[in-house]
Design a protein around this motif. Structure first.
Motif, mmCIF file in Angstrom:
data_model
loop_
_atom_site.group_PDB
_atom_site.id
_atom_site.type_symbol
_atom_site.label_atom_id
_atom_site.label_comp_id
_atom_site.label_asym_id
_atom_site.label_seq_id
_atom_site.Cartn_x
_atom_site.Cartn_y
_atom_site.Cartn_z
ATOM 1 N N GLY A 22 -4.128 -1.681 0.130
ATOM 2 C CA GLY A 22 -3.206 -0.962 1.424
ATOM 3 C C GLY A 22 -1.565 -1.095 0.996
ATOM 4 N N PHE A 23 -1.039 -0.158 0.943
ATOM 5 C CA PHE A 23 0.852 0.198 1.121
ATOM 6 C C PHE A 23 0.994 -1.338 1.765
ATOM 7 N N VAL A 38 -0.729 -2.978 -12.526
ATOM 8 C CA VAL A 38 -1.130 -1.725 -12.165
ATOM 9 C C VAL A 38 -1.583 -1.319 -10.914
ATOM 10 N N ALA A 39 -1.176 -0.184 -10.130
ATOM 11 C CA ALA A 39 -0.849 0.470 -8.683
ATOM 12 C C ALA A 39 -1.701 1.788 -8.402
ATOM 13 N N VAL A 40 -2.530 2.158 -7.713
ATOM 14 C CA VAL A 40 -2.554 3.099 -7.474
ATOM 15 C C VAL A 40 -2.975 3.923 -6.041
ATOM 16 N N ALA A 41 -2.327 5.338 -6.529
ATOM 17 C CA ALA A 41 -2.515 6.324 -5.369
ATOM 18 C C ALA A 41 -3.415 7.245 -4.524
ATOM 19 N N HIS A 82 -8.992 1.392 1.715
ATOM 20 C CA HIS A 82 -7.428 1.789 2.640
ATOM 21 C C HIS A 82 -6.827 2.377 3.655
ATOM 22 N N PRO A 83 -7.032 2.916 4.905
ATOM 23 C CA PRO A 83 -6.229 3.915 5.628
ATOM 24 C C PRO A 83 -4.570 4.309 4.828
ATOM 25 N N THR A 84 -3.939 3.784 3.850
ATOM 26 C CA THR A 84 -3.099 4.123 2.722
ATOM 27 C C THR A 84 -3.599 4.410 2.529
ATOM 28 N N ALA A 85 -4.616 4.422 1.427
ATOM 29 C CA ALA A 85 -5.343 4.525 0.186
ATOM 30 C C ALA A 85 -4.332 4.063 -0.776
#
Length: 249
Positions: A22-23, A38-41, A82-85
């Motif tokens: 999550g964010f 690594v971080a994705v959205a 997660h709600p923030t994707a």
């Protein structure tokens, strides 16, 4: 942004990394110096807009880190969306560095000990509290892994703002041990020193015999008669707040 395929990189690193789910977990980890390979959205623009609104201090760092991926790819990387994707992987701090931080004296803030905790969410909530109060660290005894993904999720990534380790009772940091127990002295008449080790028993069975034997002081929280107990995180919050007052009340 160019570079390695984020999904392939994620799958290569996942088994040895800390999941930031999550964010807000990513925001806190970055804010407190975590190494994030690594971080994705699912919606990079929405994630950066959230950063602009809630965490402008890390917005540029997130801009450099976040890679947009399809929703199906994101869903394949996390146990539950997660709600923030948003999700990321971070490098766990070296154990030696955490142990050094816990052992360093004099301490300016207590160490919180969770003696054989059972609930992953409770442990995460305690770590979040400890970070907020500036505690030196959180130690767990027993089998619960304080870096389990559910604990990190409950702690909103604030593991990186304090020292978090699992130790035996014999390995606890030096300092006077104040253990919470219903039969202890009322905490309102006790001054908790900065170098205190604040110990809290299991949600089910209370203090272990080993921790009780190690305790220098037993203290209790005020509680209305016939109320059986407080939630673990609530007990830690009350105790850290009392410490933060700097004296007895």
């Amino acid at each position: 942004m160019t570079g390695p395929d984020p999904v392939s990189l994620w799958r290569r690193l996942a088994d040895t990394s800390v999941l930031l789910d999550g964010f807000h977990a990513l925001k806190h980890a970055v804010r407190f110096g975590a190494e994030v390979p690594v971080a994705v959205a699912v919606d990079r623009g929405a994630a950066l807009a959230l950063a602009e609104e809630l965490a402008p201090d890390v917005r540029d760092t997130l801009d450099a880190l976040l890679v947009q991926v399809p929703e199906s790819a994101y869903a394949s990387l996390v146990p539950r969306p997660h709600p923030t994707a948003v999700a990321a992987l971070a490098v766990r701090p070296p154990r030696a560095a955490s142990l050094e931080r816990l052992a360093h004296t004099p301490r300016a803030a207590p160490v919180v000990v969770l003696d054989n905790p059972r609930n992953l969410g409770n442990a995460g909530a305690v770590i979040r509290l400890a970070a907020g109060f500036g505690a030196t660290g959180v130690v767990t005894t027993g089998t619960l892994d304080p870096w389990h993904p559910t604990v990190v999720r409950g702690g909103a990534g604030l593991h990186f703002a304090t020292a978090v380790e699992r130790l035996t009772v014999a390995e606890l940091p030096a300092g006077p041990v104040f253990a919470l127990d219903p039969e202890g002295d009322d905490i309102r008449g006790v001054k908790l020193p900065d170098d205190a080790v604040l110990a809290f028993g299991s949600e089910r069975s209370g203090l272990s015999p080993e921790l009780r034997a190690r305790a220098d002081h037993l203290v209790s929280l005020p509680m209305r008669p016939q109320v059986s107990s407080y939630n673990l995180a609530t007990s830690v919050a009350m105790t850290l707040y009392h410490w933060s007052l700097g004296g007895t009340v």
